[in-house]
Scaffold this active site. Structure first.
Site, PDB file in Angstrom:
ATOM      1  N   ARG A 136      -6.789   0.739  17.139  1.00 10.25           N
ATOM      2  CA  ARG A 136      -7.277   0.967  15.793  1.00 10.25           C
ATOM      3  C   ARG A 136      -8.337  -0.098  15.577  1.00 10.25           C
ATOM      4  O   ARG A 136      -9.290  -0.165  16.348  1.00 10.25           O
ATOM      5  CB  ARG A 136      -6.136   0.938  14.759  1.00 10.25           C
ATOM      6  CG  ARG A 136      -6.511   1.676  13.479  1.00 10.25           C
ATOM      7  CD  ARG A 136      -5.381   1.717  12.459  1.00 10.25           C
ATOM      8  NE  ARG A 136      -5.186   0.437  11.782  1.00 10.25           N
ATOM      9  CZ  ARG A 136      -4.296   0.248  10.813  1.00 10.25           C
ATOM     10  NH1 ARG A 136      -3.512   1.232  10.415  1.00 10.25           N
ATOM     11  NH2 ARG A 136      -4.168  -0.933  10.243  1.00 10.25           N
ATOM     12  N   LYS A 138       0.815  -1.229   0.000  1.00  6.91           N
ATOM     13  CA  LYS A 138       0.000   0.000   0.000  1.00  6.91           C
ATOM     14  C   LYS A 138       0.842   1.270   0.000  1.00  6.91           C
ATOM     15  O   LYS A 138       0.408   2.294  -0.507  1.00  6.91           O
ATOM     16  CB  LYS A 138      -0.965  -0.002   1.182  1.00  6.91           C
ATOM     17  CG  LYS A 138      -0.272   0.142   2.516  1.00  6.91           C
ATOM     18  CD  LYS A 138      -1.244   0.002   3.673  1.00  6.91           C
ATOM     19  CE  LYS A 138      -0.512   0.331   4.970  1.00  6.91           C
ATOM     20  NZ  LYS A 138      -1.048  -0.385   6.117  1.00  6.91           N
TER      21      LYS A 138
HETATM   22  C1  LIG Z   1      -0.036  -1.056   6.619  1.00  4.28           C
HETATM   23  C2  LIG Z   1      -0.317  -2.311   7.320  1.00  4.28           C
HETATM   24  C3  LIG Z   1       0.711  -3.237   7.528  1.00  4.28           C
HETATM   25  C4  LIG Z   1       2.153  -2.984   7.126  1.00  4.28           C
HETATM   26  O1  LIG Z   1       2.738  -1.996   7.933  1.00  4.28           O
HETATM   27  P1  LIG Z   1       4.286  -1.581   7.760  1.00  4.28           P
HETATM   28  O2  LIG Z   1       4.523  -0.708   8.935  1.00  4.28           O
HETATM   29  O3  LIG Z   1       4.388  -0.856   6.469  1.00  4.28           O
HETATM   30  O4  LIG Z   1       5.103  -2.813   7.786  1.00  4.28           O
HETATM   31  C5  LIG Z   1       0.387  -4.423   8.157  1.00  4.28           C
HETATM   32  N1  LIG Z   1      -0.862  -4.678   8.556  1.00  4.28           N
HETATM   33  C6  LIG Z   1      -1.887  -3.808   8.368  1.00  4.28           C
HETATM   34  C7  LIG Z   1      -3.258  -4.172   8.835  1.00  4.28           C
HETATM   35  C8  LIG Z   1      -1.645  -2.603   7.742  1.00  4.28           C
HETATM   36  O5  LIG Z   1      -2.660  -1.749   7.565  1.00  4.28           O
END
Ligand SMILES: *Cc1c(COP(=O)(O)O)cnc(C)c1O
Length: 337
Positions: free
Chosen positions: A112, A17
């Site tokens: 969250r 993402k």
């Molecule tokens: C964005 C996200 C991740 C990855 O996070 P990083 O800090 O980029 O490794 C993992 N799990 C969820 C649910 C996320 O939204």
């Protein structure tokens, strides 16, 4: 990343993402051994599929009611935290005669998404009633909203709730998904609870950084992504504005330190394209002093080379800045290798 995790029995879901699901990046992740391509946006997943990326894809953001059908079409698994979403997924799966995996998110303190541990029974009951929705595991998210860091305690709680869910379902779950880049520290220290067997990693792979611990990851590279823009003006100007001061273009009242006349450069990028606070000039002696929507101002008085009109200047980025640059349609994305 994949081999470090594998050595400890952990598989990696590569998270795309941060770079808006760029298909080339997803492809590299899969070729490197990531077991999933995970993204928070169905549009990104669609883009990757259309570009021929095989997946399997995991939808990382708990879905909106209106995207449930698309989630079943485009992804193999979705993170969930409500009975409502599970029921809609099941209904959609029945209609499509297609199974779909779910990972139940557990909130262990970051506040969250996720069920509270005391709600596991209700979720378990709902999952037991599903024929096509397949519970794959449990997951948690820390270090995102509340800034809570992963610890043996809170990840341990995830594992405990996962075992409770296994008890309710009557079989073993495939995944205990113990977080993201911020959990790598625990892995390195050997403090990640043993049952954790999956991590969802974005930032570490993309940038070699861990923003939650404010550090770079020493065994990874940080020069993976570069932002570039051309200089459209270089001039020596006073460092404090002249005239009556109102708010800037974003409603903030800027504060100025008068440092006398300084040489500054403007590059053709702004808050629409980058997060100025997360932009780090590669050129020595250059600093970012501010930005409007389309102009980024640099102090180049102490630059160790001559900055001229038409030069392209380059910058490293933090996660937030990469996200802005990836999202801006004005920023051209070029894969160098
Ligand atoms: C964005 C996200 C991740 C990855 O996070 P990083 O800090 O980029 O490794 C993992 N799990 C969820 C649910 C996320 O939204």
């Amino acid at each position: 990343m994949v081999s470090r995790c594998k050595a400890r029995g952990i598989s990696v879901a590569g998270v795309t993402k941060g770079i808006c699901g760029h298909p080339s990046v997803a492809q590299v992740m899969l070729e490197a051994g990531c077991k999933w391509v995970a993204d928070s946006r169905l549009k990104n997943i669609q883009l990757m599929r259309e570009a021929g990326v095989k997946g399997p894809f995991m939808l990382l953001r708990i879905p909106m009611a209106c995207e449930i059908d698309c989630a079943v079409d485009l992804a193999s698994a979705t993170l969930v935290s409500t009975v409502e979403a599970i029921e809609l997924l099941e209904r959609s799966c029945v209609a499509k005669r297609k199974s779909h995996g779910v990972i139940v998110m557990i909130d262990v303190g970051d506040l969250r998404e996720g069920i509270l541990p005391c709600e596991v029974e209700g979720i378990g009951k709902s999952l037991k009633g599903c024929r096509w929705v397949t519970p794959l595991g449990v997951g948690t998210n820390v270090g995102c909203y509340g800034g809570v860091l992963p610890s043996p305690d809170n990840i341990g709680e995830l594992v405990q709730v996962g075992h409770d869910l296994e008890g309710l379902l009557g079989y073993k779950l495939e995944f205990f998904s113990g977080g993201s880049t911020s959990s790598l520290r625990l892995l390195e220290k050997g403090e990640l609870p043993e049952d954790v067997n999956q991590l969802r990693i974005g930032e570490a792979i993309l940038l070699g950084r861990d923003v939650t611990h404010r550090q770079v990851i020493p065994y990874l590279r940080q020069d993976t992504m570069m932002f570039e823009a051309q200089v459209i003006e270089v001039r020596s100007k006073p460092s404090a504005p002249k005239g009556e001061l109102g708010a800037d273009a974003f409603g903030n009242a800027p504060k100025w330190v008068d440092r006398g006349v300084r040489k500054r450069a403007i590059i053709a990028a702004g808050r629409q394209d980058v997060r100025p606070e997360g932009l780090f000039p590669t050129g020595k002696g250059i600093s970012v002093i501010g930005a409007s929507s389309d102009h980024l101002l640099l102090d180049v008085e102490e630059a160790t080379f001559s900055v001229r009109w038409g030069d392209a200047l380059s910058f490293y980025m933090d996660y937030g800045c990469m996200l802005a640059a990836a999202t801006s349609q004005y920023v051209e994305k070029v894969i160098v290798q």
